[in-house]
Design a protein around this motif. Structure first.
Motif, PDB file in Angstrom:
ATOM      1  N   VAL A  28     -12.011  -2.974   3.083  1.00  0.00           N
ATOM      2  CA  VAL A  28     -11.974  -1.781   2.230  1.00  0.00           C
ATOM      3  C   VAL A  28     -11.613  -0.550   3.056  1.00  0.00           C
ATOM      4  O   VAL A  28     -10.799   0.278   2.657  1.00  0.00           O
ATOM      5  N   ILE A  37      -7.972  -0.467   3.896  1.00  0.00           N
ATOM      6  CA  ILE A  37      -7.141  -0.114   2.745  1.00  0.00           C
ATOM      7  C   ILE A  37      -7.266   1.376   2.431  1.00  0.00           C
ATOM      8  O   ILE A  37      -6.271   2.062   2.223  1.00  0.00           O
ATOM      9  N   LYS A  38      -8.508   1.892   2.418  1.00  0.00           N
ATOM     10  CA  LYS A  38      -8.688   3.317   2.123  1.00  0.00           C
ATOM     11  C   LYS A  38      -7.946   4.185   3.130  1.00  0.00           C
ATOM     12  O   LYS A  38      -7.431   5.246   2.789  1.00  0.00           O
ATOM     13  N   VAL A  73      -8.152   4.039  -4.542  1.00  0.00           N
ATOM     14  CA  VAL A  73      -8.828   2.775  -4.226  1.00  0.00           C
ATOM     15  C   VAL A  73     -10.172   2.748  -4.947  1.00  0.00           C
ATOM     16  O   VAL A  73     -10.966   3.679  -4.816  1.00  0.00           O
ATOM     17  N   PRO A 114      -9.927  -3.582  -3.673  1.00  0.00           N
ATOM     18  CA  PRO A 114     -10.174  -4.555  -2.613  1.00  0.00           C
ATOM     19  C   PRO A 114     -11.448  -5.324  -2.914  1.00  0.00           C
ATOM     20  O   PRO A 114     -12.446  -4.750  -3.360  1.00  0.00           O
ATOM     21  N   LEU A 121       0.822  -1.212   0.000  1.00  0.00           N
ATOM     22  CA  LEU A 121       0.000   0.000   0.000  1.00  0.00           C
ATOM     23  C   LEU A 121       0.856   1.263   0.000  1.00  0.00           C
ATOM     24  O   LEU A 121       0.355   2.355  -0.276  1.00  0.00           O
ATOM     25  N   THR A 143      -3.535   4.024   2.475  1.00  0.00           N
ATOM     26  CA  THR A 143      -2.774   4.162   1.236  1.00  0.00           C
ATOM     27  C   THR A 143      -3.090   5.484   0.568  1.00  0.00           C
ATOM     28  O   THR A 143      -4.165   6.060   0.772  1.00  0.00           O
ATOM     29  N   VAL A 168      -5.753   0.377  -6.437  1.00  0.00           N
ATOM     30  CA  VAL A 168      -6.001  -0.759  -5.544  1.00  0.00           C
ATOM     31  C   VAL A 168      -7.465  -1.142  -5.647  1.00  0.00           C
ATOM     32  O   VAL A 168      -8.351  -0.276  -5.612  1.00  0.00           O
TER      33      VAL A 168
END
Lengths: 444, 444
Positions: free
Chosen positions: A215, A218-219, A226, A208, A197, A222, A206
């Motif tokens: 999600v 990840i949001k 996304v 997911p 990331l 990074t 990205v």
């Protein structure tokens, strides 16, 4: 494709480098690679299902120990009726889609002998992070190859054996094609996620595929764009002019046809003047399907003479994606209030209005800040297959690039090409003796 | 428009709320607002230029004290010939562009009575951070209103007086129109920038207009998408088949017509077999214009019999955006090496090839990973006005949403509307008794 023990940084760099070759392959070459993947998987069916059975065995043990949910175990199972066949058919379906690469979307004659062209091209390197479902590997590999993007795949640990088996076959299949080695990178260790990331130089997008929590993580972690959505808090606004039968059908479908889906309805906004006309029939239909209604005072009162039991809503209920047979109900005076509620509490996913008034419907669809705005239709239509995109990469609630159900188009960007004959910029301008641009729109 | 002392969070929330109204205004209403802004600024010319003169006076003092660059002082000056008139004309130019809102880009009949439509709509709230040039306020306000986006404007401290004067006029002008109060928010304190960059719930897109350092700072400090580019490291690949006169003209234009521009060339890649044929003429033309060549050993050696003095290149020169009359020169064996160099060292902005070989040119344009890929044309054409977009929001080196020179389209996203008649999703499927979607593409 390489099952890599390389560092995430090396994997990303290799993917980036391969992406530059992949972007130049013809549609035929990319389609041939998909045919090869399909053939390879078909031939390796027994080995892959055996590997999947090993994953399943471990998962069932973990579930028995209460460490894994039964639904996750179910999603792991490639042997379920039709799942294997669907996975294979999906590869050919993607292959047979229209080629998204190299479409000319703008052509302008800047001057004699000087032409500008805008052409679709792959984004570059995709990072796909997914949880249990092993068939996603084949699906995503197919989408990446079709769209000319390199991909780094990171699967969940529960599907490791299936993941390795499928990817080894895909790897062998691709090695016989012109898709460069390195175009699809596999990463299996969980520790690699934060490192991946951070690689915003080599990874362009990205995607997911998994839980809201995945999600959101990840949001939050990074700077790479996304594609996806953490929340799906969809609302339906029920007006006084809605047909009661139509309204009941749509709300029941939106709530009960798949409560765990992101496009299921979570909040029902009821126009005050509909409380004693349309609403009771809708509430009765929902109650008959076992839906728990969490009502404000006015909507509760409207049901007081019925035999429907309701729960008092808390403010938090209007910010909650229940993902179950629970529906928050709120009374609003009019369209503006409904729109304001949705734009404040919603997740910009999909919203619907039930009304017989066309003007009201159009105002609603124009004003709600969401990827989908529907009139007299269930929010459950928000889906790439249902929209006719042939495939779905995901559903995006982003405000740039791609919004709503995303098909192959969401994996594309464009570049501008100029073909000249030695043209220089300094001769153009407004002054005396300067050339003017022609800016003639040309046919595409 | 409100010159706000509110907190950044309140300003952003107010802008978001206003954006929901702005998004529903007709093209006429938005155009009328631009007419009103134009009339207001025309009437207030003297006051605004007086405010600008006060900014200039302070800036000149700061420049005399060595605290500000002369070029920044020059950019501040609204009184320079033509600048005021250009600013006003720009507002009407934007007003007269085709309406970007509400364009239907896809229509599909999902089933009888069930239609899907994809319609362009504003993104929402833009955060514009700019440095010295005060005319940018009017330009950005016009772009925001035209595209139906709300905007938060943060100007540099050197232009504060001009900024307040212009924005007060715009504010008064807009208050007479249907554009909601709050649609354009002004923020003047520098401390607010980090706070604004954290408001990713209410701000949808950041557009920095200023130095590379400003853009880099912003990109490094926000999760909100940033439209722009920090670097413009453009390359030209000179092949052996290029016409020497054409090549000299293009390279000289790309390097010298505006060396500080992001689309100026910074690296010249020379095909080995061109070193003793085409290259010397190009080098001589550059030297005649005062360009310093930083050469590798092979290209230096090719010029040894000429009277051109060159500097030995360091590895860092091939990663440097000089923004001045300096050009790095590197010898490469062939097309693949040129592409590999560009894709590794470039900034994905604009790259050109000079060749007489069409196939080679097409391969180059397909393979370089850049927003612009040109054949026999100067990199300086990378510009929204030159592309015929009517206006330019900026040049993006992003890999998603907008790439290259960005016009009004870059400020738009889309939403999907579905108009049904009570359609529910559960009746559709593959099984017996299930309905199938029709997915008929309809005319737009």
């Amino acid at each position: 494709m390489s099952l890599t023990n390389a560092s995430p940084a090396d994997a990303a760099r290799a993917a980036k480098s391969a992406s530059h070759v992949l972007a130049t392959l013809s549609a035929e070459a990319r389609n041939d690679a998909l045919t090869a993947i399909h053939a390879g998987l078909t031939a390796a069916r027994d080995d892959i299902l055996a590997a999947n059975a090993r994953d399943l065995e471990l998962a069932r043990q973990a579930a028995a120990d209460g460490k894994l949910s039964a639904s996750l175990v179910s999603r792991l199972d490639l042997g379920k009726t039709g799942k294997w066949e669907d996975m294979l058919k999906g590869i050919l379906d993607v292959r047979d889609l229209e080629d998204p690469v190299g479409r000319v979307t703008l052509r302008t004659k800047l001057d004699d002998g000087l032409e500008l062209e805008r052409v679709t091209c792959p984004i570059g390197v995709l990072l796909i992070i997914f949880e249990a479902r092993p068939e996603v590997i084949a699906n995503i590999a197919a989408l990446a190859v079709k769209s000319g993007n390199a991909a780094i795949l990171k699967g969940g640990k529960e599907s490791t054996e299936s993941f390795v088996a499928i990817s080894t076959v895909i790897s062998q299949a691709l090695s016989q094609t012109s898709v460069p080695n390195g175009a699809i990178q596999l990463v299996t260790t969980r520790e690699s996620i934060p490192q991946l990331l951070a690689l915003d130089r080599d990874i362009d997008l990205v995607i997911p595929r998994g839980s809201n929590e995945l999600v959101r993580y990840i949001k939050d972690n990074t700077k790479i764009p996304v594609l996806g959505h953490a929340d799906g808090l969809c609302s339906i606004y029920l007006t006084a002019s809605a047909d009661p039968k139509l309204a009941a059908d749509v709300v029941v479908d939106a709530k009960t046809s798949y409560p765990a889906a992101c496009n299921s309805v979570e909040t029902l906004l009821v126009q005050e003047s509909a409380l004693n006309t349309v609403f009771p029939a809708v509430a009765a239909a929902l109650a008959a399907k076992g839906v728990e209604l969490r009502c404000d005072a006015a909507s509760k009162s409207a049901l007081s003479s019925s035999n429907i039991t309701v729960v008092d809503a808390t403010p938090e209920d209007y910010n909650t994606e229940f993902l179950s047979l629970v529906l928050a109900v709120k009374t609003v005076p009019d369209l503006s209030a409904a729109i304001a509620h949705i734009n404040t509490h919603g997740s910009h996913h999909t919203e619907a209005i039930l009304t017989s008034d066309k003007d009201e419907a159009e105002r609603f669809m124009s004003a709600v800040d969401a990827s989908g705005a529907y009139w007299n239709a269930s929010t459950r239509f928000a889906d790439g297959m249902r929209y006719g995109f042939g495939t779905e990469v995901g559903i995006s609630t982003n405000k740039i690039h791609s919004r709503g159900p995303v098909g192959l188009e969401g994996l594309m960007i464009y570049k501008y090409k100029i073909r000249g004959q030695g043209h220089v910029s300094a001769v153009y301008g407004e002054g005396e003796g300067k050339r003017r641009f022609k800016h003639e729109r040309l046919a595409i």
